[in-house]
Structures are given as structure tokens and as C-alpha cells.
Design a protein around this motif. Structure first.
Motif: not given
Length: 465
Positions: A7-12, A339-340
Motif C-alpha cells: 500500500n505504501n508503495a502505491g499499489f493499493g 472495488t479493492h
């Protein structure tokens, strides 16, 4: 890479919404029904009435691997299944090999099962005196143009999966209940026509026939590890993932043996030669009621869709994890904030599987799937042994019983079934692995997180000199 670091790397980040029931249903959904509904007609002529023994042998092999999966799932509770376990224990290179094999397990098995759905649609139409045009009933290899039912099955599963994990889990749970119901119904119907004489001789092809059939029907157990791809979406992965894997294996093996015994009891083993959608044909012949056959066939297609849905789910999560590690394009790792789910990766995988299912016949897909899966399962056994030796005091929510005998037997059983597969399957596997080696050297190794860290360390070293 953990969920938080991803998440921190921007992938979600995926949403944690699965308990032990949902995880178990994912494993059962990816497993139950595939071999019984799709390849029984191919396996019975190989083993004869002893086909139920072949299912037991394949089930024991899968169970030996399942307990290793359960231990690793408790220790490494992330998405990615055996790819993540190999990465955490044996490094990037071995993890890539495992991940490449898992593509065979999930994506190719999804295509194979979708082809089976096409067979059930065709068989149902024939019972009512209808049929699909030959050009739309099978791919070019079988004399058609495109397998339309297989294509539509994959498209439906892909669209449902892209909507959201929770929605997919609910739909899958309903479909699993349907498939358990129809397999129990089939057993009841088949036992009304039971003839004990159909089991003699038990081993017309000898022990070699049973071993060969076990290698074929191992395809039926592919997917029990699907719960291990849901580590990032489980509420309590350390506790629930091991439980769901073991529960699903016991349930699936029990149902498979019951249905195999019922099928042989209802029809002589030679009857299965060339039979497509064998269970539908038995229900049709025993009941003689077209409406019963229609309901059973439609429920069977629903059951097969659940397998396609959950195997596609597993594949997208594995590729998502590999994308986070940089071994495949990062598009597979992007998670939709709405949509996660990894929507882009889901659509890419769904498109590739739909094309494969619409063009290639079942037999070639099923055996290729089995060999890749067996190899990946063997690596999980190796990972368990490796971690027991290198990290003996690490916390484990589940421990493989009778260590080290159990993982060693699991590895040996997987290798035994691999060597019982045909030479053509080994050739395909060799080509697949060669392509994977080229992809890894040409893309994965250059773009991986470990490769980036190594380059950064090298640059820092140069600066200090």
C-alpha cells in the motif's frame, strides 16, 4: 512484500473480509467438481473400476501437500500461495520457477474447466435433440472454429471477479452449495442403479493403470491451495488459512470417492470410453426424465463456473504479488480503490484464459496443468523442511504432523505422479519452463525489487570509492 508495504508503495491494498467459511469455500470452489464433472470419462478407461482408488491416491498426495501448505500459510500469511513461500525461504529465482508453474496451475486449469463447461452445454442440448453448430462447439484442434460456451464461461467469471472480492465470495459460496447438492443428488440417483458386478475385475489395467489415472485425476484436486492466495483478504490469516485448507481437502476427497463409486456402480467401466459429461449421461439414462437432466446439467455448469471463478481469483492474486516484487509488469499489482481488487490484472488474465479456453481442447490443458501443479506442491514441501532447519523457533500456528516424514512423502508422491504423466506433457512442461527462464532473464530479473536493491547498493558502493 507485505500488504502494508504494498500500500505504501502505491499499489493499493486489498480489503480483509474473509473468515474461515469464505476461505474454505474458495478452496472447495476451486477444487470440487472439476475432475468428477469434466475428466471422469477420460480417467475411468485408464484405471477401470479402481478409479476410486486412483482418487484416493491422488487425494492422499494432495493431502500430504495440503498440510505443508497449512504450515506455510500460517507462517507467511500473504497473497501469493507457494510463490510467496518459496520467495520467503529459497529466494527470488526459485520463487519465479514456482510462480511460473502456478500460472499453469491456475490460468490453464481455469481454461480446461471452462472447456468442460462447454461439453456439458453441448451434452445437455443433445439430450433435447438440439446442438450447437460445430463451428461454435469446439476450437480449431477439434475441427471447429471457437468454443463459444467455454468463452462465455470465462467472460462471466471475469466480470464477476472484477466487481469485488466480497461479491465474488458470496456468489462462490452459493455455487459451492449448489455443486455439493448436485453431486449428492447424483450419488443418490446412481445408487438406485447400483450393480456390484461392475467392480469386477477391479484392476483390469493393473496397478500401472491406477497410477496413470491418479496422475490424470490429480487435476481434480488442483485448487485446494486457493485459500493460500487470499492471505491479504483474510481477517485472521494465521488461524483461518490452515484450517480452511485441511477442511477443504477432507471434504473434497470424501465427495470424489463417493461419486466415483456411485458412477462405477451405475455403469460398467467400459461404458465410460469416450463419454463426455458422463454424469449427465448417467442421470439421463437412469431417470429417463428430461427435466431432471436439464436441472442437473444447468447446476453442473454453475458448479464449473465456480471453479473458473476461484481459479481466476487465485491466479490474479499470485500475479498481483509477483507484480509487487517486480517480476511481472506492475499493472498486475494495481488495486482499484473502488472495488479493492486488481481489476486490470483480472481483465488481462480473463482475456488470456478466455482465448485459450475457446481454442484448445481439454485433454492437452488438463495434463499440462497437473505437471505444473505437482512441481509447485513439491516446492512447498521443500520450503517447510528449509524453514524447520533455518528457523526452528519461528512461531507456527499449524505444524506438519510427523515431521519430516510427511513433507518428504509429499515431495515423493508429487514426483511419482509427475513421472506417470505422458512424454508429450513433459515436452510441453519443458518448453513452458524454457519460456519462463527467458522471461525471467529478459524482464523479471532486471525489474525485480531485489534487483533494484542490488543496483542501488552497487551505486552507493561506487560513490564511496
Amino acid at each position: 512484500m507485505t500488504a502494508e508495504s504494498a500500500n505504501n508503495a502505491g499499489f493499493g491494498q486489498l480489503k480483509r473480509s474473509f473468515g474461515v467459511l469464505q476461505l474454505t469455500m474458495i478452496s472447495v470452489g476451486a477444487t470440487l467438481g472439476t475432475g468428477i464433472l469434466v475428466i471422469l470419462g477420460d480417467a475411468v478407461p485408464v484405471a477401470g473400476p479402481a478409479i476410486w482408488i486412483a482418487f484416493v491416491l491422488a487425494g492422499v498426495t494432495a493431502l500430504l501437500s495440503a498440510v505443508s501448505y497449512a504450515e506455510m500459510a500460517g507462517m507467511v500469511p500473504v497473497s501469493g500461495s507457494s510463490y510467496s513461500y518459496s520467495y520467503a525461504t529459497m529466494g527470488e529465482g526459485v520463487a519465479w520457477i514456482c510462480g511460473w508453474c502456478l500460472i499453469l496451475e491456475y490460468a490453464v486449469s481455469a481454461a480446461a474447466v471452462a472447456v468442460g463447461a462447454g461439453q456439458y452445454v453441448n451434452q445437455t442440448l443433445e439430450i433435447f435433440g438440439l446442438d450447437l453448430p460445430a463451428s461454435l462447439a469446439s476450437g480449431p484442434v477439434d475441427g471447429g472454429v471457437i468454443n463459444l460456451p467455454a468463452l462465455l464461461t470465462v467472460v462471466a467469471a471475469t466480470l464477476l471477479l472484477a466487481r469485488g472480492a466480497r461479491e465474488s465470495a458470496v456468489a462462490n459460496t452459493v455455487m459451492v452449495m449448489v455443486k455439493i447438492a448436485i453431486l449428492v443428488f447424483f450419488s443418490v440417483v446412481a445408487f438406485t442403479a447400483f450393480d456390484a458386478g461392475n467392480f469386477a475385475p477391479l484392476l483390469p489395467m493393473g496397478a500401472a493403470g491406477v497410477s496413470a489415472a491418479a496422475s490424470m485425476v490429480f487435476f481434480s484436486f488442483i485448487g485446494f491451495d486457493a485459500a493460500s492466495t487470499a492471505g491479504e483478504e483474510a481477517k485472521n490469516p494465521q488461524r483461518d488459512m490452515p484450517r480452511s485448507i485441511i477442511i477443504s481437502m477432507v471434504l473434497v476427497t470424501t465427495v470424489y470417492v463417493l461419486v466415483a463409486v456411485a458412477a462405477i456402480g451405475a455403469r460398467n467401466w467400459q461404458w465410460f470410453e469416450g463419454a463426455q459429461a458422463a454424469l449427465v449421461m448417467i442421470v439421463s439414462e437412469v431417470t429417463g426424465q428430461p427435466w431432471v437432466v436439464l436441472i442437473f446439467a444447468l447446476a453442473s455448469v454453475i458448479a464449473i463456473v465456480s471453479v473458473v471463478l476461484t481459479t481466476l481469483y487465485g491466479q490474479t492474486r499470485i500475479l498481483m504479488t509477483m507484480g509487487r516484487d517486480g517480476l511481472v509488469p506492475k499493472a498486475f499489482a494495481k488495486v482499484s480503490t473502488k472495488t479493492h481488487t486488481p481489476v486490470v490484472g483480472t481483465l488481462i488474465v480473463g482475456t488470456a484464459v478466455a482465448i485459450t479456453a475457446s481454442l484448445i481442447p481439454l485433454g492437452e490443458l488438463a495434463e499440462a496443468t497437473s505437471i505444473g501443479t505437482l512441481f509447485a506442491f513439491a516446492l512447498v514441501g521443500v520450503a517447510v523442511i528449509f524453514l524447520r532447519r533455518t528457523q526452528p523457533d519461528a512461531p507456527r500456528t499449524f505444524k506438519v504432523p510427523f515431521y519430516p516424514l510427511t513433507p518428504l512423502l509429499g515431495i515423493a508422491a508429487c514426483l511419482f505422479l509427475m513421472f506417470n504423466l505422458g512424454s508429450n506433457t513433459w515436452i510441453v512442461f519443458g518448453i513452458w519452463m524454457a519460456v519462463g527462464f527467458i522471461v525471467y532473464l529478459g524482464y523479471g530479473r532486471k525489474n525485480s525489487r531485489l534487483g533494484a536493491l542490488a543496483k542501488e547498493t552497487y551505486r552507493e558502493t561506487l560513490k564511496t570509492k
